[in-house]
Design an enzyme around this catalytic site. Structure first.
Site, PDB file in Angstrom:
ATOM      1  N   HIS A  66      32.830  57.026  40.649  1.00 27.53           N
ATOM      2  CA  HIS A  66      33.000  56.117  39.507  1.00 27.53           C
ATOM      3  C   HIS A  66      31.700  55.954  38.709  1.00 27.53           C
ATOM      4  O   HIS A  66      31.068  54.896  38.714  1.00 27.53           O
ATOM      5  CB  HIS A  66      33.524  54.757  39.987  1.00 27.53           C
ATOM      6  CG  HIS A  66      34.967  54.804  40.386  1.00 27.53           C
ATOM      7  ND1 HIS A  66      35.393  54.783  41.689  1.00 27.53           N
ATOM      8  CD2 HIS A  66      36.098  54.897  39.630  1.00 27.53           C
ATOM      9  CE1 HIS A  66      36.715  54.843  41.740  1.00 27.53           C
ATOM     10  NE2 HIS A  66      37.181  54.932  40.501  1.00 27.53           N
ATOM     11  N   ASN A  67      31.327  57.007  38.020  1.00 31.71           N
ATOM     12  CA  ASN A  67      30.109  56.984  37.206  1.00 31.71           C
ATOM     13  C   ASN A  67      30.467  57.413  35.776  1.00 31.71           C
ATOM     14  O   ASN A  67      31.650  57.577  35.453  1.00 31.71           O
ATOM     15  CB  ASN A  67      29.055  57.912  37.834  1.00 31.71           C
ATOM     16  CG  ASN A  67      29.633  59.290  38.130  1.00 31.71           C
ATOM     17  OD1 ASN A  67      30.401  59.824  37.321  1.00 31.71           O
ATOM     18  ND2 ASN A  67      29.292  59.866  39.273  1.00 31.71           N
ATOM     19  N   ALA A  68      29.447  57.596  34.936  1.00 32.62           N
ATOM     20  CA  ALA A  68      29.709  57.902  33.521  1.00 32.62           C
ATOM     21  C   ALA A  68      30.396  59.264  33.331  1.00 32.62           C
ATOM     22  O   ALA A  68      31.075  59.476  32.326  1.00 32.62           O
ATOM     23  CB  ALA A  68      28.413  57.841  32.726  1.00 32.62           C
ATOM     24  N   ILE A  69      30.230  60.179  34.304  1.00 27.95           N
ATOM     25  CA  ILE A  69      30.898  61.491  34.162  1.00 27.95           C
ATOM     26  C   ILE A  69      32.407  61.299  34.315  1.00 27.95           C
ATOM     27  O   ILE A  69      33.193  61.930  33.604  1.00 27.95           O
ATOM     28  CB  ILE A  69      30.383  62.528  35.189  1.00 27.95           C
ATOM     29  CG1 ILE A  69      28.858  62.564  35.187  1.00 27.95           C
ATOM     30  CG2 ILE A  69      30.950  63.920  34.899  1.00 27.95           C
ATOM     31  CD1 ILE A  69      28.260  63.497  36.238  1.00 27.95           C
ATOM     32  N   HIS A  70      32.809  60.413  35.237  1.00 32.39           N
ATOM     33  CA  HIS A  70      34.243  60.103  35.376  1.00 32.39           C
ATOM     34  C   HIS A  70      34.768  59.515  34.062  1.00 32.39           C
ATOM     35  O   HIS A  70      35.838  59.892  33.588  1.00 32.39           O
ATOM     36  CB  HIS A  70      34.459  59.138  36.542  1.00 32.39           C
ATOM     37  CG  HIS A  70      35.816  58.485  36.562  1.00 32.39           C
ATOM     38  ND1 HIS A  70      36.984  59.198  36.735  1.00 32.39           N
ATOM     39  CD2 HIS A  70      36.186  57.178  36.396  1.00 32.39           C
ATOM     40  CE1 HIS A  70      38.023  58.359  36.686  1.00 32.39           C
ATOM     41  NE2 HIS A  70      37.566  57.131  36.477  1.00 32.39           N
ATOM     42  N   HIS A 106      36.600  52.157  30.548  1.00 30.72           N
ATOM     43  CA  HIS A 106      37.546  51.566  31.500  1.00 30.72           C
ATOM     44  C   HIS A 106      36.977  51.220  32.881  1.00 30.72           C
ATOM     45  O   HIS A 106      37.507  50.355  33.564  1.00 30.72           O
ATOM     46  CB  HIS A 106      38.790  52.463  31.661  1.00 30.72           C
ATOM     47  CG  HIS A 106      38.591  53.604  32.606  1.00 30.72           C
ATOM     48  ND1 HIS A 106      37.872  54.726  32.280  1.00 30.72           N
ATOM     49  CD2 HIS A 106      38.992  53.789  33.887  1.00 30.72           C
ATOM     50  CE1 HIS A 106      37.853  55.552  33.309  1.00 30.72           C
ATOM     51  NE2 HIS A 106      38.528  54.992  34.311  1.00 30.72           N
ATOM     52  N   ASP A 107      35.907  51.887  33.295  1.00 35.59           N
ATOM     53  CA  ASP A 107      35.346  51.601  34.628  1.00 35.59           C
ATOM     54  C   ASP A 107      33.911  51.086  34.553  1.00 35.59           C
ATOM     55  O   ASP A 107      33.172  51.159  35.545  1.00 35.59           O
ATOM     56  CB  ASP A 107      35.382  52.868  35.506  1.00 35.59           C
ATOM     57  CG  ASP A 107      36.671  53.008  36.299  1.00 35.59           C
ATOM     58  OD1 ASP A 107      37.290  51.969  36.601  1.00 35.59           O
ATOM     59  OD2 ASP A 107      37.059  54.153  36.609  1.00 35.59           O
ATOM     60  N   GLN A 246      43.203  64.289  50.398  1.00 35.13           N
ATOM     61  CA  GLN A 246      43.815  64.889  49.220  1.00 35.13           C
ATOM     62  C   GLN A 246      45.300  65.168  49.422  1.00 35.13           C
ATOM     63  O   GLN A 246      46.102  64.980  48.530  1.00 35.13           O
ATOM     64  CB  GLN A 246      43.080  66.171  48.818  1.00 35.13           C
ATOM     65  CG  GLN A 246      41.691  65.900  48.283  1.00 35.13           C
ATOM     66  CD  GLN A 246      41.717  64.988  47.076  1.00 35.13           C
ATOM     67  OE1 GLN A 246      42.385  65.257  46.085  1.00 35.13           O
ATOM     68  NE2 GLN A 246      41.018  63.858  47.132  1.00 35.13           N
TER      69      GLN A 246
HETATM   70 ZN   LIG Z   1      38.686  55.312  36.428  1.00 30.94          ZN
END
Ligand SMILES: [Zn+2]
Length: 274
Positions: A66-70, A106-107, A246
């Site tokens: 959950h970082n800026a790449i996401h 959003h995150d 997964q």
């Molecule tokens: Zn998200």
């Protein structure tokens, strides 16, 4: 690379390296530009850049997932959905603006652990996902309200509610994209799909996301172990392998066939921690 920004095999990891970790800012400015939003709303590019830099910095770069790449990845997926002709022909510039901006933000400030963990540890963020969202003061009230509503739709605890409503609309074939309310609903669904679209990417990309999300789960599991808390599902590195996690996610993965008037592929994942 940006000439391929509307395709599903866009490599956001490579793009992040090429932009020196500024994938979110660079991508959103580019998408705003090619979508005609900068021109339409007469946006000041310097201010836009400054605002997006703030959003990007509010993501925790130490989070494996959950970082800026996401955020950049979800924004790029959102752009792919917004470009789908059946949707695109009905969207106003404001809809596109809201869709892209909600995806980018959003995150924001995501702590890298899930809601139950925050509740267990009585973290101040636990009260609501809303606290992760701090809209800019200059936003007009309606825009702010709509952005908030789009972002809150990504809250996984409301998954069934959205799914049920969506299913009903598909069964009754009563979605009318001329109506602002229905367009807003479809933007919510599109953002939810964009948020969990990792398994729909090519293997090279999808695999990296799997490893990252598992790494984030394991870190939470390690924290829980350290504080003598019960280890959350999927967070035990000894018991839950990357492949097992997964497979678990894929089992809950259903495709809602595009047999309605909305012929863009919509993928919804159940039981997946976003
Ligand atoms: Zn998200």
């Amino acid at each position: 690379m940006l000439s391929k920004v509307g395709t599903w095999n866009f490599d956001i990891f490579l793009f992040d390296r090429l932009t020196n970790g500024n994938s979110l800012v660079t991508l959103v400015i580019h998408l705003f530009n090619i979508s005609g939003l900068i021109h339409h709303f007469q946006l000041d590019v310097v201010k836009l850049h400054r605002f997006l830099s703030m959003v990007q910095e509010d993501y925790h770069s130490q989070n494996p997932y959950h970082n800026a790449i996401h955020a950049a990845d979800v924004t790029q997926a959102m752009y792919c959905y917004l470009k789908e002709p059946k949707l695109a022909e009905h969207l106003s510039p404001l809809d596109v603006f809201l869709g892209l901006m909600a995806a980018a933000a959003h995150d924001v400030d995501h702590p890298g652990v899930n809601q139950p963990f925050l509740i267990k540890t009585r973290h101040h963020l636990a009260s609501s996902v809303l606290t992760r969202w701090r809209p800019p003061l200059l936003c007009r009230q309606d825009v702010e309200q709509q952005l908030g509503s789009l972002i809150l739709a990504t809250d996984i605890s409301r998954q069934n509610e959205f799914l049920l409503t969506f299913r009903e609309h598909l069964d009754h074939q009563d979605l009318d994209l001329q109506l602002a309310e229905h367009r807003h609903f479809i933007l919510q669904i599109a953002l939810k799909c964009a948020d969990v679209c990792n398994p729909c990417r090519i293997w090279k990309l999808s695999r990296q996301w799997s490893e990252r999300v598992c790494e984030e789960f394991y870190r939470q599991g390690d924290l829980e172990k350290r504080f003598d808390l019960e280890i959350s599902p999927l967070c035990d590195q000894q018991a839950d392998s990357v492949s097992a996690i997964q497979i678990g996610e894929f089992r809950g993965f259903r495709i809602i066939k595009s047999d309605s008037n909305l012929e863009f592929n919509i993928y919804l994942i159940f039981n997946v921690a976003t």
